[in-house]
Design an enzyme around this catalytic site. Structure first.
Site, mmCIF file in Angstrom:
data_model
loop_
_atom_site.group_PDB
_atom_site.id
_atom_site.type_symbol
_atom_site.label_atom_id
_atom_site.label_comp_id
_atom_site.label_asym_id
_atom_site.label_seq_id
_atom_site.Cartn_x
_atom_site.Cartn_y
_atom_site.Cartn_z
ATOM 1 N N CYS A 266 0.914 -1.248 0.039
ATOM 2 C CA CYS A 266 0.141 0.086 -0.104
ATOM 3 C C CYS A 266 0.986 1.109 -0.033
ATOM 4 O O CYS A 266 1.591 1.444 0.980
ATOM 5 C CB CYS A 266 -0.792 0.004 1.226
ATOM 6 N N GLU B 36 -3.705 0.753 -6.447
ATOM 7 C CA GLU B 36 -2.713 -0.022 -6.818
ATOM 8 C C GLU B 36 -2.520 -0.037 -8.422
ATOM 9 O O GLU B 36 -3.440 0.282 -9.142
ATOM 10 C CB GLU B 36 -3.357 -1.633 -6.558
#
Length: 235
Positions: free
Chosen positions: A2, A110
């Protein structure tokens, strides 16, 4: 992993959602973040080390271990692998001493690499509710000034079936019923698992998110898929 996420509600909205006693808190000022990035001060929920009550604080993203000589390495410690967090020297002190936290988020980004290009996707709960990333926090005292710097990292785990086409890792997303145990239990490693596949959804977004200077609601808006199978998990 992340590396960017979203915290756009006002602090009181997160405080109320996660059951904090807002009448007794001095909530921090925090602007909406649609592109929260490492080294920024971001909202974290943790047990107050003095009162034991849930508190909402601004901590810097990128953990600086208590034994670090300087804070420069924190930008590289934005994530911690959940599989080794209890043993790895960088994180084990915070884990064992229950310096755990949750990081409220409405979504994260992402990048899927294909044909030499990286397409960003926005990932968010299917029901639209805020989610709680599992995290660790640490305090580091500047030996020159005596000032404290408080920082955090986000725990990661293997990606679930929904996100595996994008990346093999994802943040640990705690069920709300598990938050109290994660924060206070001696060893809640069984909670560090992928979120259910149906909990999250995703769509392609503009590459404008690549630049930290861009921070606006338009970043999470869907864009046309880069190719016909861009959002097909079987691709």
């Amino acid at each position: 992993m992340c590396g960017r996420f979203v915290q756009h509600p006002a602090p009181i909205a997160y405080a109320e959602h996660f059951g904090l006693d807002v009448a007794t808190l001095q909530l921090p000022n925090c602007p909406p973040r649609y592109n929260a990035a490492p080294t920024q001060d971001l909202m974290v929920v943790r047990l107050n080390p003095h009162t034991g009550a849930l508190d909402l604080s601004l901590l810097r993203w990128g953990l600086v271990p208590v034994w670090a000589k300087d804070p420069g390495g924190g930008a590289r410690l934005i994530n911690a692998r959940s599989e080794s967090v209890a043993e790895k020297p960088t994180f084990r002190d915070a884990w064992r001493k229950k310096r755990r936290c949750i990081v409220p988020a409405d979504g994260f980004y992402e990048w899927r690499r294909r044909n030499g290009a990286a397409q960003p996707f926005y990932i968010t709960p299917a029901d639209g509710a805020p989610m709680a990333f599992a995290g660790l926090w640490e305090g580091w005292k500047d030996p020159a000034t005596g000032q404290w710097l408080r920082t955090f990292t986000i725990l990661t785990c293997a990606a679930n079936e929904t996100l595996r086409p994008l990346h093999d890792r994802m943040p640990v997303v705690l069920a709300e019923a598990d938050i109290s145990r994660f924060l206070a239990a001696d060893d809640p490693r069984d909670l560090l698992r992928p979120a259910p596949a149906a909990q999250l959804t995703f769509w392609p977004v503009s590459p404008a998110v690549n630049a930290v200077r861009n921070d606006a609601a338009a970043l999470i808006a869907p864009v046309a898929p880069p190719d016909e199978d861009a959002t097909d998990p079987s691709a």
